[in-house]
Design an enzyme around this catalytic site. Structure first.
Site, short mmCIF file in Angstrom:
data_model
loop_
_atom_site.label_atom_id
_atom_site.label_comp_id
_atom_site.label_asym_id
_atom_site.label_seq_id
_atom_site.Cartn_x
_atom_site.Cartn_y
_atom_site.Cartn_z
N LYS A 19 -11.07 7.47 5.19
CA LYS A 19 -10.21 8.44 5.89
C LYS A 19 -8.85 8.58 5.21
CE LYS A 19 -12.47 7.31 10.32
NZ LYS A 19 -12.33 6.53 11.58
N TYR B 163 -6.17 1.15 14.45
CA TYR B 163 -6.49 1.61 15.81
C TYR B 163 -5.68 0.85 16.84
CZ TYR B 163 -10.11 3.18 12.72
OH TYR B 163 -10.76 3.71 11.65
N VAL C 209 -15.21 -0.47 9.46
CA VAL C 209 -16.14 -1.37 10.16
C VAL C 209 -17.11 -2.09 9.23
CG1 VAL C 209 -16.11 -0.38 12.49
CG2 VAL C 209 -17.67 0.56 10.78
N TYR D 6 -18.86 13.59 6.61
CA TYR D 6 -18.17 12.41 7.17
C TYR D 6 -19.02 11.13 7.01
CZ TYR D 6 -16.15 9.34 10.72
OH TYR D 6 -15.62 8.25 11.38
N SER E 61 -14.26 3.53 7.37
CA SER E 61 -13.05 4.30 7.74
C SER E 61 -11.94 4.26 6.69
CB SER E 61 -12.48 3.81 9.06
OG SER E 61 -13.31 4.23 10.12
O1 DON Z 1 -17.62 6.87 12.37
C1 DON Z 1 -17.77 5.66 12.51
O2 DON Z 1 -17.82 5.15 13.63
C2 DON Z 1 -17.89 4.81 11.27
N1 DON Z 1 -18.55 5.54 10.22
C3 DON Z 1 -16.54 4.41 10.76
C4 DON Z 1 -15.72 3.68 11.81
C5 DON Z 1 -14.79 2.69 11.23
O3 DON Z 1 -14.90 2.26 10.12
C6 DON Z 1 -13.74 2.19 12.16
N2 DON Z 1 -12.93 1.17 11.49
N3 DON Z 1 -12.67 0.06 11.69
#
Ligand code: DON
Length: 311
Positions: A75, A246, A264, A199, A72
């Site tokens: 982003k 978040y 993540v 994405y 993420s």
């Molecule tokens: O879309 C997702 O769920 C993962 N590719 C990225 C989510 C993420 O990194 C949330 N961050 N802490």
């Protein structure tokens, strides 16, 4: 702007080494993300930290040269690109409020007319990537994201892991649900599969702490790092502060006092406006999906350096 110059120049390495040693002793290391199978096998005993100053100097400790999946944190880059293209027009499609829910929640999309709360929850980031795709092909968008990071960090070796992108694509039911809900409610121009293809690849970019800290300098608002406008730097830092972790954003602001963005994969990018860019990585996550040791280390570093923007 000159809060702790002596410590910054002469003591930073010692501070980072001290934090690294303290993190080795920590037993509460969180849990690695397992909804992306390829990330589930990363060794959670790892910890790296790097700090880049506007001069370009980088201080690092621990596993700061090990690559990890930025997830993420990508982003932030797509938001910078979308703001550069659409300016304030972006806000018709995505909000600027914390969600108070998990990064992959679908609840508010149904309740609030498919305008995601902010550009960092998954639904918002999918809209941002869709907005960028309005003017470019998927291949071009990915090349532009990579080029942005390579230019910002001065390192051309940054790349995408096909393995991680495929691994996520093969188990992407939640993101598919979000994208289809957005499409059903007229907030996605492209087909869900086209947007998610980009994405998943942007999330699968691999970087080291040293590369990420260097790249993050573009958010520092100093004359040396003028990759995007000062207005957009301010917007992005505000969103990182309020939404970057978040439903753990309040806790991060309270404990660290810096705009930050987590992934993540266990990475955190945090910005000390005008002074430093910090990258920390440790794969074990807390309940909110943010790096457990990363948060603790950021807290220790900000305290030790007097870097909280609130003091
Ligand atoms: O879309 C997702 O769920 C993962 N590719 C990225 C989510 C993420 O990194 C949330 N961050 N802490």
């Amino acid at each position: 702007m000159t809060k702790t110059p002596t410590l910054e120049l002469h003591g930073l390495q010692e501070v980072l080494d001290g934090i690294s040693r303290a993190m080795e002793r920590e037993t509460e290391r969180g849990r690695v993300a397992d909804f992306i199978p390829e990330l589930a096998c990363v060794d959670k005993s790892q910890f790296g930290i790097a700090v880049a100053l506007s001069s370009g100097e980088v201080f690092a400790s621990g596993d700061a040269q090990t690559q990890f999946s930025i997830q993420s944190i990508s982003k932030v880059i797509t938001l910078a690109m979308a703001l550069g293209r659409l300016g304030d027009g972006l806000w018709a499609r995505v909000g600027r409020e914390p969600s108070g829910l998990a990064f992959n929640s679908i609840l508010q999309l149904e309740q609030e007319g498919a305008r995601p709360r902010n550009p960092f929850v998954n639904a918002g980031a999918i809209v941002v990537t869709d907005a960028i795709l309005a003017t470019s092909e998927p291949r071009e968008v990915l090349a532009e994201i990579l080029q942005f990071l390579r230019t910002a960090s001065g390192d051309n070796s940054i790349h995408i892991s096909e393995l991680v992108a495929k691994s996520e694509a093969n188990s992407a039911h939640r993101n598919l649900a979000l994208a289809h809900m957005l499409k059903a409610r007229n907030n996605l121009v492209n087909e869900p599969s086209r947007v998610l293809g980009v994405y998943f690849h942007q999330c699968a970019i691999e970087m080291t702490c040293v590369q990420l800290a260097s790249a993050g300098r573009f958010l520092m608002s100093t004359p040396e790092t003028n990759l995007i406008s000062a207005e957009n730097i301010a917007c992005i830092n505000a969103l990182m502060m309020t939404c970057g972790h978040y439903d753990g954003s309040g806790e991060f602001a309270y404990r660290v006092g810096l705009p930050g963005k987590s992934g993540v994969g266990g990475g955190i990018l945090a910005i000390v406006p005008g002074r430093a860019s910090i990258a920390i990585w440790s794969p074990g996550l807390n309940e909110q999906g943010n790096s457990a040791l990363g948060t603790l280390a950021a807290e220790k570093l900000a305290r030790r350096m007097g870097w909280s923007i609130f003091v």
